[in-house]
Design an enzyme around this catalytic site. Sequence first.
Site, PDB file in Angstrom:
ATOM      1  CG  ASP A  64       0.887  -3.911   5.031  1.00  0.00           C
ATOM      2  OD1 ASP A  64       1.710  -3.024   5.288  1.00  0.00           O
ATOM      3  OD2 ASP A  64      -0.327  -3.844   5.336  1.00  0.00           O
ATOM      4  CG  ASP A  71       2.032   0.117   8.115  1.00  0.00           C
ATOM      5  OD1 ASP A  71       1.709  -0.301   6.995  1.00  0.00           O
ATOM      6  OD2 ASP A  71       1.225   0.254   9.049  1.00  0.00           O
ATOM      7  CG  HIS A  77      -0.474   2.409  12.619  1.00  0.00           C
ATOM      8  ND1 HIS A  77      -1.732   1.887  12.665  1.00  0.00           N
ATOM      9  CD2 HIS A  77       0.019   2.046  11.420  1.00  0.00           C
ATOM     10  CE1 HIS A  77      -1.988   1.231  11.550  1.00  0.00           C
ATOM     11  NE2 HIS A  77      -0.927   1.314  10.777  1.00  0.00           N
ATOM     12  CG  HIS A 121      -0.604  -0.029   2.509  1.00  0.00           C
ATOM     13  ND1 HIS A 121      -0.346   1.119   3.206  1.00  0.00           N
ATOM     14  CD2 HIS A 121      -0.391  -1.056   3.362  1.00  0.00           C
ATOM     15  CE1 HIS A 121       0.014   0.784   4.449  1.00  0.00           C
ATOM     16  NE2 HIS A 121       0.003  -0.523   4.561  1.00  0.00           N
ATOM     17  CD  GLU A 175      -3.403  -1.541   4.997  1.00  0.00           C
ATOM     18  OE1 GLU A 175      -3.386  -2.645   5.547  1.00  0.00           O
ATOM     19  OE2 GLU A 175      -3.133  -0.495   5.642  1.00  0.00           O
ATOM     20  CD  GLU A 176      -2.124   1.972   7.536  1.00  0.00           C
ATOM     21  OE1 GLU A 176      -2.918   1.448   8.335  1.00  0.00           O
ATOM     22  OE2 GLU A 176      -0.928   1.659   7.450  1.00  0.00           O
TER      23      GLU A 176
HETATM   24 ZN    ZN Z   1       0.322  -1.491   6.258  1.00  0.00          ZN
END
Ligand code: ZN
Length: 519
Positions: free
Chosen positions: A359, A298, A454, A286, A330-331
């Site tokens: 991912d 990520d 994140h 992504h 995606e998130e």
């Molecule tokens: Zn991801």
Amino acid sequence: MYVKFNPSALLPLGLLVGSAFSSPAFPQQQPLGQDDISAAIRIHSKKPPVDAESLAATIKTKNLLDRAKDLYTIAHISEHEYGHPTRVIGSLGHLGTVKYVQQVLSSLGGYYTLGEQVFPAVSGSVYEWKLVLGHSDAHARPMSLTPPTKNKDTVFGNVVAVANDGCSESDFGADVKGAIALIERGNCSFGQKSENAGKAGAIAAVVYNNEPGSLSGTLGTPQEHHIATFGIDRDHALPVLEKLKAGKEVDGSAYIDSVVNVIRTKNVIAQTVLGDQDNCVMLGGHSDSVEEGPGVNDDGSGSMTLLEVAVQLTKFSVNNCVRFAWWSGEEEGLLGSTWYAEHLSPEENKKIRLFMDYDMLASVNFAYQIYNATDAEGDPKGSEDLRNFYIEGYKGLGVNYTFIPFDGRSDYVGFIEAGIPAGGVATGAEGIKTPEEVEMFGGKAGEWYDPCYHQLCDDLTNLDETAWTVNARLVSKSVGKYAESFEGFPERTLDTDEIRAAREESKKKWKYRGKKLIM
Ligand SMILES: [Zn+2]
Ligand SMILES: *[C@@H]1O[C@H](CO)[C@@H](O)[C@H](O)[C@H]1NC(C)=O
Ligand SMILES: *[C@@H]1O[C@H](CO)[C@@H](O)[C@H](O)[C@H]1NC(C)=O
Ligand SMILES: *[C@@H]1O[C@H](CO)[C@@H](O)[C@H](O)[C@H]1NC(C)=O
């Protein structure tokens, strides 16, 4: 130190392209004539045939790191608007990422036909929040896609414990009106609980965890009655619940400043002009990050691995077509990959022999994790073959591996639901590494696989070079192997009613929609 980045230097084609939703027909090619394609085929078919080992040998750690640096620079374009680097959808950092991928791909001598697919995506931002229960800060996390509190202001009310699990409207008594509803996690989505609380007239909803640890999730697709909603851990809820049970009053205050918008964003697709166009190996990563940070691991690690493999593949010819995808959204809940898979015509669907999801490939406290996709659990036939390929692949690279649940956390979901065999590998997110895993992989027990998952610190220091290189070699092996041959790999089966029904059934097992917990 950050030197002000000039986006127009990197992005001469301009950022804001694609204002209309593209037709679902796929691939939507750039205006490349048949003559151009034939010429490209003539040139590239003279190259040596690909195989797993030769493609894996092209992978250089330095190339991967250079791409990560490019991506991190691009993430800074968002600073003006977000106050920190991010590649969240709707940001300049994300538009820059998409443009970067497209520019690299379009410099490869017509090896690929390029497609893009524009789709609507819900995107939310939470700017500030605070939750006080009784007289103490509840250490709450706002749910993603939560609406703000009324007038984006602090609201005050009694705290009311909701009966049962809050999954039914009848769990909410009359005392919830004008109050902060405290609801246990479980049995239905956070979105459902928020909606029920909103219907009952609550001014905010708080979901407390039913297991140890903090709770953060998403409300999912916005609903009319959603209200400002937080997650808190159990330890912060229990004292409040005790007081309420003893008949005492607990008051509280809640504040969320957030927005929820619908924006247009896009997937990028590249497909080899060479190879059997009716039998494609497909892989994706992504292009977006969460709002909180630049997303270098990520999924910079996955999306840049794909780009590097796409570049290296041009040294070879292929027997089967290879299709790369850079998903957006995606998130926000696997939006891009789901949109793509749901809009495939039956003929296009059948051409995809398998989909491989990449991912998070370079977590600093990594484990080599293989999604435990199995034919037995209703995953489309071939998913288990792919899982077994990864086992052999890691063995061949001389490393240990573990299995992790195939539970809905990444972009394979849409493919599995569309009946396409899928699988993938990852190096771990917010899971805790066990002592056994330390023996297998090194690293630190009791800590997250990706300690910056994140967060703002998902930057250039948040990459393990060894893990990334091993995984990039595995990715190139997977591409090389299936680009060379599908021998022994199950044929795609016809999409019968029976298979569709099994798929509907399999939907129930997803606990996640993407990285975000939904229940
Ligand atoms: Zn991801
Ligand atoms: C979820 O449902 C089960 C079965 O109906 C029930 O036993 C459990 O108490 C429910 N969870 C909550 C939080 O109420
Ligand atoms: C993987 O899935 C299979 C089939 O569902 C199951 O029997 C096995 O226990 C799983 N392995 C792990 C390690 O999760
Ligand atoms: C694989 O794991 C075992 C422990 O289960 C360990 O002894 C061995 O050194 C590990 N191999 C590698 C290559 O890390």
